[in-house]
Design a protein around this motif. Structure first.
Motif, mmCIF file in Angstrom:
data_model
loop_
_atom_site.group_PDB
_atom_site.id
_atom_site.type_symbol
_atom_site.label_atom_id
_atom_site.label_comp_id
_atom_site.label_asym_id
_atom_site.label_seq_id
_atom_site.Cartn_x
_atom_site.Cartn_y
_atom_site.Cartn_z
ATOM 1 N N PRO A 138 0.796 -1.228 0.000
ATOM 2 C CA PRO A 138 0.000 0.000 0.000
ATOM 3 C C PRO A 138 0.830 1.280 0.000
ATOM 4 C CG PRO A 138 -0.894 -1.580 1.569
ATOM 5 C CD PRO A 138 0.434 -2.109 1.125
ATOM 6 N N ARG A 139 2.101 1.163 0.378
ATOM 7 C CA ARG A 139 2.946 2.363 0.472
ATOM 8 C C ARG A 139 3.856 2.551 -0.746
ATOM 9 N NH1 ARG A 139 3.316 0.772 6.007
ATOM 10 N NH2 ARG A 139 5.469 0.044 5.885
ATOM 11 N N HIS A 140 3.996 1.507 -1.555
ATOM 12 C CA HIS A 140 4.940 1.583 -2.675
ATOM 13 C C HIS A 140 4.323 1.004 -3.941
ATOM 14 C CE1 HIS A 140 7.947 2.693 0.279
ATOM 15 N NE2 HIS A 140 7.653 1.599 0.968
ATOM 16 N N ALA A 141 4.540 1.683 -5.057
ATOM 17 C CA ALA A 141 3.940 1.272 -6.324
ATOM 18 C C ALA A 141 4.490 -0.051 -6.821
ATOM 19 C CB ALA A 141 4.154 2.358 -7.375
ATOM 20 N N ARG A 142 5.770 -0.313 -6.561
ATOM 21 C CA ARG A 142 6.379 -1.560 -7.019
ATOM 22 C C ARG A 142 7.271 -2.103 -5.903
ATOM 23 N NH1 ARG A 142 9.092 -0.711 -12.811
ATOM 24 N NH2 ARG A 142 8.535 -2.893 -13.134
ATOM 25 N N LEU A 143 7.322 -3.419 -5.824
ATOM 26 C CA LEU A 143 8.170 -4.087 -4.845
ATOM 27 C C LEU A 143 9.133 -5.017 -5.579
ATOM 28 C CD1 LEU A 143 5.553 -5.053 -2.089
ATOM 29 C CD2 LEU A 143 7.033 -3.027 -2.170
ATOM 30 N N CYS A 144 10.229 -5.343 -4.903
ATOM 31 C CA CYS A 144 11.211 -6.272 -5.466
ATOM 32 C C CYS A 144 11.677 -7.218 -4.366
ATOM 33 C CB CYS A 144 12.395 -5.513 -6.075
ATOM 34 S SG CYS A 144 13.311 -4.481 -4.905
ATOM 35 N N VAL A 145 12.382 -8.258 -4.766
ATOM 36 C CA VAL A 145 12.924 -9.233 -3.817
ATOM 37 C C VAL A 145 14.388 -9.476 -4.151
ATOM 38 C CG1 VAL A 145 10.738 -10.393 -3.339
ATOM 39 C CG2 VAL A 145 12.143 -11.164 -5.264
ATOM 40 N N LYS A 146 15.152 -9.834 -3.114
ATOM 41 C CA LYS A 146 16.533 -10.268 -3.320
ATOM 42 C C LYS A 146 16.994 -11.042 -2.096
ATOM 43 C CE LYS A 146 18.842 -5.965 -1.808
ATOM 44 N NZ LYS A 146 19.750 -4.879 -2.265
ATOM 45 N N PRO A 147 17.980 -11.918 -2.249
ATOM 46 C CA PRO A 147 18.487 -12.675 -1.103
ATOM 47 C C PRO A 147 19.200 -11.756 -0.116
ATOM 48 C CG PRO A 147 19.148 -13.671 -3.183
ATOM 49 C CD PRO A 147 18.622 -12.314 -3.506
ATOM 50 N N SER A 148 19.147 -12.129 1.157
ATOM 51 C CA SER A 148 19.886 -11.368 2.161
ATOM 52 C C SER A 148 21.388 -11.508 1.958
ATOM 53 C CB SER A 148 19.507 -11.843 3.568
ATOM 54 O OG SER A 148 20.178 -11.082 4.554
ATOM 55 N N ASN A 149 21.821 -12.668 1.471
ATOM 56 C CA ASN A 149 23.236 -12.900 1.182
ATOM 57 C C ASN A 149 23.391 -13.230 -0.292
ATOM 58 O OD1 ASN A 149 25.064 -13.142 3.817
ATOM 59 N ND2 ASN A 149 23.007 -13.891 4.309
ATOM 60 N N SER A 150 24.033 -12.325 -1.036
ATOM 61 C CA SER A 150 24.217 -12.534 -2.466
ATOM 62 C C SER A 150 25.259 -11.552 -2.979
ATOM 63 C CB SER A 150 22.896 -12.330 -3.209
ATOM 64 O OG SER A 150 23.051 -12.558 -4.597
ATOM 65 N N VAL A 151 25.800 -11.831 -4.155
ATOM 66 C CA VAL A 151 26.742 -10.917 -4.809
ATOM 67 C C VAL A 151 26.339 -10.762 -6.269
ATOM 68 C CG1 VAL A 151 28.683 -11.439 -3.288
ATOM 69 C CG2 VAL A 151 28.334 -12.826 -5.342
ATOM 70 N N PHE A 152 26.812 -9.684 -6.882
ATOM 71 C CA PHE A 152 26.614 -9.419 -8.311
ATOM 72 C C PHE A 152 25.137 -9.331 -8.692
ATOM 73 C CE2 PHE A 152 30.519 -12.216 -8.166
ATOM 74 C CZ PHE A 152 31.418 -11.154 -8.176
ATOM 75 N N GLY A 153 24.264 -9.011 -7.733
ATOM 76 C CA GLY A 153 22.851 -8.881 -8.047
ATOM 77 C C GLY A 153 22.128 -10.202 -8.272
ATOM 78 N N LEU A 154 22.767 -11.323 -7.932
ATOM 79 C CA LEU A 154 22.137 -12.628 -8.147
ATOM 80 C C LEU A 154 20.906 -12.769 -7.250
ATOM 81 C CD1 LEU A 154 25.331 -14.876 -8.268
ATOM 82 C CD2 LEU A 154 23.953 -14.081 -10.193
ATOM 83 N N GLY A 155 19.801 -13.173 -7.837
ATOM 84 C CA GLY A 155 18.580 -13.386 -7.081
ATOM 85 C C GLY A 155 17.660 -12.187 -7.004
ATOM 86 N N PHE A 156 18.090 -11.043 -7.539
ATOM 87 C CA PHE A 156 17.241 -9.848 -7.509
ATOM 88 C C PHE A 156 16.165 -9.940 -8.588
ATOM 89 C CE2 PHE A 156 16.249 -5.809 -9.592
ATOM 90 C CZ PHE A 156 15.695 -5.102 -8.543
ATOM 91 N N ALA A 157 14.939 -9.548 -8.248
ATOM 92 C CA ALA A 157 13.864 -9.522 -9.239
ATOM 93 C C ALA A 157 12.797 -8.524 -8.813
ATOM 94 C CB ALA A 157 13.240 -10.906 -9.410
ATOM 95 N N ILE A 158 12.247 -7.828 -9.796
ATOM 96 C CA ILE A 158 11.104 -6.947 -9.587
ATOM 97 C C ILE A 158 9.842 -7.787 -9.698
ATOM 98 C CG2 ILE A 158 9.875 -4.912 -10.451
ATOM 99 C CD1 ILE A 158 12.595 -4.093 -11.754
ATOM 100 N N LEU A 159 8.918 -7.618 -8.765
ATOM 101 C CA LEU A 159 7.670 -8.377 -8.787
ATOM 102 C C LEU A 159 6.698 -7.729 -9.760
ATOM 103 C CD1 LEU A 159 7.268 -9.025 -4.954
ATOM 104 C CD2 LEU A 159 8.060 -10.650 -6.697
#
Length: 328
Positions: A138-159
């Motif tokens: 409700p507070r943000h138009a778009r959300l994303c997810v990523k691992p708490s432990n990761s490098v080089f942006g691995l695992g990042f994705a926009i929902l």
């Protein structure tokens, strides 16, 4: 690492430093530019790898060791290396490196008024994700997810709330995942490693390549990344970025070469992460003047009071060009 070794050799006009590089991959680019290259063993546990590093430094009479692999564990072993005459250049103390690598803890403990972290919630189950989504969406138009432990942006994705993952794939939409597909997938997993649900920051990204001296920011070069690929990057020495980077350097006792990532969201500068290592774009940063790998190495060797840091050519546009070659 190839760029860093090349930059050091370019600056070392007196030939003072003999650069040895080791890696488990004999075809890595840095093997072609170091004075010496050695194969590293594979399959070693962390303690055995540290013992291998100690033996290697002793055998080759290494004066300064800059870890890449197992750098967090090696940050706790300075005394063992010093006992045999090797100084270890770590980006921070072990506890700080552990904190930096754990983004959930890092975000929760970071107080940076000039560049606050994005709003986030950790989750390890579908139920936790759903509760976080109900709170943040409700507070943000778009959300994303990523691992708490990761490098080089691995695992990042926009929902993506409209398209399926298959539709996104066919559309060539990188770093996106269908919301319903994501829900179904994590539900099937049950429990999983800690992930972060975050507000998505849609503005420009800034990559800041730095040299620190035990918590003091010695040099920094900020690169503004374009929203459209193929337009190079702009050297943009914004004072708010430099102030935030300096504060992070003090807080975490950062040392040697490291990188800090920021991104704009809602018209504000926000912190993404600290990378306690050289960035892949460090050569582009150094086009602007300061040779950061050389400054870090020579300053660590002789003391930073002996190092001259050239001014940064603010406002220039830089890019990295590649060329093909045959591997031996």
């Amino acid at each position: 690492m190839s760029a860093a070794i090349s930059l050091i050799r370019e600056a070392d006009t007196d030939g003072r430093f003999h650069l040895i590089y080791s890696n488990a991959n004999p075809h890595v680019a840095a093997a072609r530019v170091a004075h010496e290259f050695h194969d590293e063993p594979t399959g070693l546990e962390t303690d055995a790898y540290i013992d291998w590093c100690l033996a290697f430094c002793r055998e080759h009479k290494v004066d300064i060791f800059i870890p890449g692999k197992a750098s967090t564990a090696l940050a706790a072993e300075h005394a063992r290396f010093a006992a045999q005459g090797t100084r270890v250049l770590s980006a921070a103390a072990q506890d700080q490196l552990e904190l930096i690598h754990d983004k959930a803890r890092f975000y929760a403990t970071t107080h940076l008024p000039g560049a606050p972290v994005a709003e986030f919630l950790p989750f390890e189950t579908l139920a936790q994700f759903e509760a976080g989504f109900a709170q943040l969406r409700p507070r943000h138009a778009r959300l994303c997810v990523k691992p708490s432990n990761s490098v080089f942006g691995l695992g990042f994705a926009i929902l993506d709330e409209e398209r399926s993952s298959a539709a996104l794939l066919l559309a060539g939409a990188e770093y996106h995942i269908g919301l319903e597909d994501f829900r179904r997938g994590i539900g099937e997993l049950g429990e999983f490693r800690t992930m972060l649900l975050m507000e998505y920051l849609d503005g420009h990204e800034f990559s800041v390549d730095c040299v620190g001296d035990q918590g003091r920011l010695v040099a920094a070069i900020a690169r503004k990344k374009p929203m459209t690929a193929g337009r190079g990057q702009l050297i943009d020495m914004r004072q708010d970025i430099l102030d935030a980077t300096s504060q992070l350097t003090r807080t975490h006792g950062l040392n040697g070469v490291f990188n800090v990532q920021f991104r704009e969201g809602g018209g504000e500068l926000r912190l993404l992460e600290i990378n306690p290592r050289m960035s892949g774009g460090i050569a582009m940063a150094c086009v602007a003047g300061p040779n950061l790998p050389w400054i870090a190495l020579s300053g660590f060797a002789d003391g930073f009071d002996q190092v001259v840091v050239p001014p940064v050519r603010d406002g220039i546009r830089v890019a990295e060009l590649s060329s093909a070659t045959e591997l031996a």
